[in-house]
Design a protein around this motif. Structure first.
Motif, short mmCIF file in Angstrom:
data_model
loop_
_atom_site.label_atom_id
_atom_site.label_comp_id
_atom_site.label_asym_id
_atom_site.label_seq_id
_atom_site.Cartn_x
_atom_site.Cartn_y
_atom_site.Cartn_z
N SER A 105 -0.85 -14.27 -0.21
CA SER A 105 -1.57 -12.93 -0.74
C SER A 105 -3.27 -12.29 0.33
O SER A 105 -3.66 -12.96 -0.05
CB SER A 105 -0.92 -12.43 -1.38
OG SER A 105 -2.08 -13.40 -2.35
N ASP A 106 -3.09 -11.11 0.27
CA ASP A 106 -4.05 -10.45 0.63
C ASP A 106 -4.87 -10.06 -0.21
O ASP A 106 -4.00 -8.44 -1.24
CB ASP A 106 -4.27 -9.88 2.04
CG ASP A 106 -3.94 -10.62 2.79
OD1 ASP A 106 -4.89 -11.66 3.20
OD2 ASP A 106 -2.98 -9.41 3.84
N SER A 108 -6.12 -6.59 -2.56
CA SER A 108 -5.40 -5.58 -2.58
C SER A 108 -6.88 -4.21 -2.17
O SER A 108 -8.12 -5.56 -1.56
CB SER A 108 -5.54 -4.83 -3.72
OG SER A 108 -6.56 -4.88 -4.83
N VAL A 109 -6.90 -3.30 -1.42
CA VAL A 109 -7.89 -2.44 -1.09
C VAL A 109 -8.79 -2.09 -1.58
O VAL A 109 -10.00 -2.57 -1.45
CB VAL A 109 -7.24 -0.94 -0.08
CG1 VAL A 109 -8.10 0.03 0.24
CG2 VAL A 109 -6.74 -1.00 0.58
N ASP A 110 -9.04 -1.80 -2.58
CA ASP A 110 -9.51 -1.63 -3.27
C ASP A 110 -10.96 -3.33 -4.07
O ASP A 110 -12.07 -3.26 -4.22
CB ASP A 110 -9.09 -1.79 -5.72
CG ASP A 110 -8.83 -0.12 -5.26
OD1 ASP A 110 -9.09 0.82 -4.51
OD2 ASP A 110 -7.69 0.30 -5.96
N GLN A 112 -11.28 -5.90 -1.66
CA GLN A 112 -11.55 -6.21 -0.79
C GLN A 112 -13.11 -5.47 -1.09
O GLN A 112 -13.92 -5.29 -0.04
CB GLN A 112 -10.46 -5.50 0.42
CG GLN A 112 -11.33 -6.02 1.51
CD GLN A 112 -11.97 -7.69 1.58
OE1 GLN A 112 -10.77 -8.59 2.09
NE2 GLN A 112 -12.96 -8.36 1.61
N TRP A 204 -3.94 -13.41 -4.69
CA TRP A 204 -4.82 -12.43 -4.42
C TRP A 204 -4.41 -11.62 -4.88
O TRP A 204 -4.83 -10.28 -5.64
CB TRP A 204 -5.36 -12.08 -3.00
CG TRP A 204 -6.60 -13.04 -2.44
CD1 TRP A 204 -5.91 -13.85 -1.39
CD2 TRP A 204 -8.07 -13.12 -3.01
NE1 TRP A 204 -7.23 -14.97 -1.45
CE2 TRP A 204 -8.81 -14.38 -2.02
CE3 TRP A 204 -8.07 -12.77 -4.20
CZ2 TRP A 204 -9.18 -14.76 -2.48
CZ3 TRP A 204 -9.76 -12.69 -3.76
CH2 TRP A 204 -10.50 -13.93 -3.43
N LYS A 205 -2.52 -11.11 -5.04
CA LYS A 205 -2.12 -9.99 -5.67
C LYS A 205 -2.52 -10.37 -7.23
O LYS A 205 -2.77 -9.35 -8.04
CB LYS A 205 -0.63 -10.39 -4.93
CG LYS A 205 0.42 -9.17 -5.60
CD LYS A 205 1.32 -9.25 -5.77
CE LYS A 205 2.60 -8.64 -6.35
NZ LYS A 205 2.35 -8.39 -7.62
N SER A 208 -6.18 -9.21 -7.77
CA SER A 208 -5.67 -7.77 -7.90
C SER A 208 -5.45 -7.12 -8.95
O SER A 208 -6.04 -6.29 -9.25
CB SER A 208 -5.36 -7.60 -6.45
OG SER A 208 -6.05 -7.92 -4.74
N GLU A 209 -4.42 -7.51 -9.72
CA GLU A 209 -3.89 -6.98 -10.67
C GLU A 209 -5.16 -6.98 -11.96
O GLU A 209 -4.89 -6.12 -12.74
CB GLU A 209 -2.39 -7.33 -10.64
CG GLU A 209 -1.17 -6.98 -9.58
CD GLU A 209 -0.18 -7.82 -10.05
OE1 GLU A 209 -0.12 -9.25 -10.76
OE2 GLU A 209 0.63 -7.28 -9.21
#
Length: 215
Positions: A105-106, A108-110, A112, A204-205, A208-209
Motif C-alpha cells: 500500500s502507499d 494517502s495524499v495527506d 505523504q 500505509w493504509k 493513513s487512517e
C-alpha cells in the motif's frame, strides 16, 4: 448488616461481569509477512508474548479492583507498574499487528504531504525512524506519532512497553517493535537489517487512517 452484605454482593457481581481484555486476531496468516518476518516469529510473538500481556493485564486489573475495594493504597500503588507494562504491551501490539500487512500500500495524499512537510521526504523519514529504532537501548519501540498541539508528525522512542500516547501525548500512527523477540530468531543481533525490512510490510493504509482519526 443487610446493607453491607448487599454492597459486597454488588461488588462481586461487578467484578464477575467486568469485560476482560482479549487477544486480538491477526488480520493475516502467521506466515503472510515472509520473508520479512518468518512464521515462527509471528506465531511466538502473537500467541505467546502478546497473549502473556493480555493474561497478566487481566490478572493485575482483578487485583486492583480487590485492592480498591479494600482501600489498600499500598497494593494499588504496587500494581501500577504491572498495569503499565502489560497494558502498554497490549496497546502497542494491538497497533503493531495492524501497522503491518502482506499487501502493498502507499501513504494517502495527506500522509505523504505531512511526511514531506515534517521530514522533507519519505526516505528521510525512514532514515530518522530507523535511527530512533536502532538507538533504543535494550528493549522498546520506535514510533511515528501525531502531536495534537503542534499538528505535526514526530518520531519518538519508548522503553520497554511504555505506551506512546500515555507517555508522551503523541497519538501513535506507526510503531516498530525492537524487543529481541520481534526479530532475533531471524535477524540475530542485526537490528538495523530488521528495521530496514519492516518498511517493506508497513500497512500505509492503516497508518493513513490513524492520521485522519488523530486529526
Amino acid at each position: 448488616m443487610f446493607r453491607v452484605q448487599r454492597i459486597n454482593e454488588n461488588l462481586k457481581l461487578a467484578n464477575s461481569s467486568r469485560s476482560k481484555h482479549t487477544l486480538p486476531d491477526l488480520p493475516y496468516d502467521f506466515g503472510a509477512l515472509e520473508p520479512v518476518i518468518c512464521r515462527e516469529i509471528m506465531e511466538l510473538h502473537h500467541q505467546k508474548h502478546h497473549n502473556a500481556y493480555v493474561t497478566n493485564l487481566n490478572a493485575a486489573e482483578e487485583q486492583l479492583q480487590d485492592a480498591v475495594a479494600k482501600k489498600d493504597v499500598s497494593k494499588i500503588i504496587q500494581l501500577g507498574n504491572a498495569i503499565k507494562f502489560n497494558g502498554g504491551g497490549h496497546i502497542n501490539h494491538s497497533i503493531f499487528w495492524k501497522n503491518l500487512s502482506p499487501d502493498r500500500s502507499d501513504p494517502s495524499v495527506d500522509l505523504q504531504k505531512a511526511l514531506n512537510r515534517d521530514f522533507q521526504s519519505m526516505e528521510n523519514f525512514k532514515k530518522e525512524m530507523k535511527a530512533a529504532a536502532v538507538a533504543v537501548q535494550g528493549s522498546g519501540w520506535a514510533w511515528l506519532g501525531y502531536n495534537k498541539k503542534t499538528k505535526l508528525l514526530q518520531i519518538a522512542a519508548c522503553p520497554n512497553q511504555d505506551p506512546l500516547e500515555a507517555s508522551t501525548g503523541l497519538v501513535p500512527l506507526l510503531g516498530i517493535d525492537v524487543w529481541e523477540h520481534a526479530y532475533y530468531l531471524q535477524y540475530k543481533n542485526l537490528r538495523p537489517n530488521y528495521v530496514d525490512a519492516v518498511f517493506d510490510v508497513v500497512n500505509w493504509k492503516d497508518v493513513s487512517e490513524r492520521l485522519v482519526k488523530a486529526q
